[in-house]
Design a protein around this motif. Structure first.
Motif, short mmCIF file in Angstrom:
data_model
loop_
_atom_site.label_atom_id
_atom_site.label_comp_id
_atom_site.label_asym_id
_atom_site.label_seq_id
_atom_site.Cartn_x
_atom_site.Cartn_y
_atom_site.Cartn_z
N HIS A 1 3.07 8.45 13.72
CA HIS A 1 1.80 8.07 13.10
C HIS A 1 1.45 6.61 13.38
O HIS A 1 0.27 6.28 13.55
CB HIS A 1 1.85 8.34 11.60
CG HIS A 1 1.93 9.80 11.27
ND1 HIS A 1 3.12 10.50 11.29
CD2 HIS A 1 0.97 10.70 10.93
CE1 HIS A 1 2.89 11.77 10.98
NE2 HIS A 1 1.60 11.92 10.76
N PHE B 1 -4.46 13.77 10.81
CA PHE B 1 -3.33 14.24 11.63
C PHE B 1 -2.13 14.52 10.74
O PHE B 1 -1.45 15.55 10.89
CB PHE B 1 -3.00 13.17 12.67
CG PHE B 1 -1.87 13.53 13.59
CD1 PHE B 1 -2.10 14.28 14.73
CD2 PHE B 1 -0.58 13.09 13.32
CE1 PHE B 1 -1.06 14.60 15.59
CE2 PHE B 1 0.46 13.41 14.17
CZ PHE B 1 0.22 14.17 15.31
N PRO C 1 1.94 18.91 17.29
CA PRO C 1 0.79 18.00 17.13
C PRO C 1 0.98 16.67 17.84
O PRO C 1 0.02 16.12 18.40
CB PRO C 1 0.71 17.82 15.60
CG PRO C 1 1.32 19.06 15.04
CD PRO C 1 2.45 19.38 15.98
N SER D 1 -0.90 18.41 10.51
CA SER D 1 0.28 18.68 11.33
C SER D 1 1.20 19.75 10.74
O SER D 1 1.66 20.64 11.46
CB SER D 1 1.06 17.39 11.58
OG SER D 1 0.35 16.54 12.45
#
Length: 214
Positions: free
Chosen positions: A90, A115, A138, A119
């Motif tokens: 991240h 995200f 992802p 994910s």
């Protein structure tokens, strides 16, 4: 759930002993090599880039955490393994969106939050097919998407990002095969995930540093 519960997640492990996964444990040295190598590049090219330095430290923590998991093999060691990986994924995505695609901080942070939320859903969909490796899909997709959009800004470095995506695909394949090939290969293939993934993380850091230096 007891954090001291023993886990047996990989082909190589045959018991609860500390060195029951010697190859999986020792190959975490690849991360310990990748982090100083990235640090030397950082110190030479962008010694004022604290974001890159932070991610370099996270790579080192990834190697340490993974070593703990493949030796102690407990739930607390699993957290030591997983948390640095999540932070790197991240964190790198955030900096890549800002630097490679020149997105505003608000948009970049919003994408990273989305995200993070979505994910696990992707992982659940693909888990029946590829097991726990589904959680990394992802991240794999993000590399190709960022690399594709980055191509408009810097073709040379973007090609490197896309090549890193291909390497990550190979790395993830070996992680996925660890269980299925266990009956034919007692050692398993997880150790190759360590080696190749260390190369992936170094490659991503290298692109981040060189882009800032350029």
């Amino acid at each position: 759930m007891d954090l001291t519960d023993q886990l047996n997640n990989y082909c190589e492990r045959l018991g609860p002993e500390f060195w029951s996964e010697p190859v999986n444990a020792i190959t975490n040295a690849a991360f310990v090599v990748a982090a100083p190598a990235a640090y030397l590049l950082w110190r030479r090219k962008t010694p004022d880039d604290w974001a890159a330095l932070f991610l370099i430290c996270v790579v080192l923590a990834t190697g340490i955490g993974s070593f703990l998991f493949h030796t102690f093999a407990t739930r607390w060691a699993l957290l030591a393994d997983v948390i640095p990986i999540v932070v790197f994924i991240h964190g790198f995505l955030l900096f890549a969106l800002r630097r490679f695609l020149n997105l505003h901080w608000v948009i970049s942070v919003s994408i990273v939050i989305g995200f993070f939320v979505l994910s696990p859903m992707v992982g659940e969909v693909w888990a029946p097919l590829i097991g726990s490796s589904a959680g990394y899909l992802p991240a794999l997709l993000a590399i190709f998407v960022v690399g594709g959009f980055f191509y408009q800004h810097d073709k040379t470095l973007a090609k490197q990002v896309l090549l890193i995506g291909i390497l990550f695909t190979v790395s993830l394949t070996f992680r996925t095969l660890d269980g299925p090939v266990c009956s034919q290969l007692a050692l398993g293939t997880h150790f190759l995930w360590h080696i190749l993934n260390a190369a992936v993380l170094f490659g991503l850091l290298r692109v981040l540093i060189l882009h800032r230096a350029g």
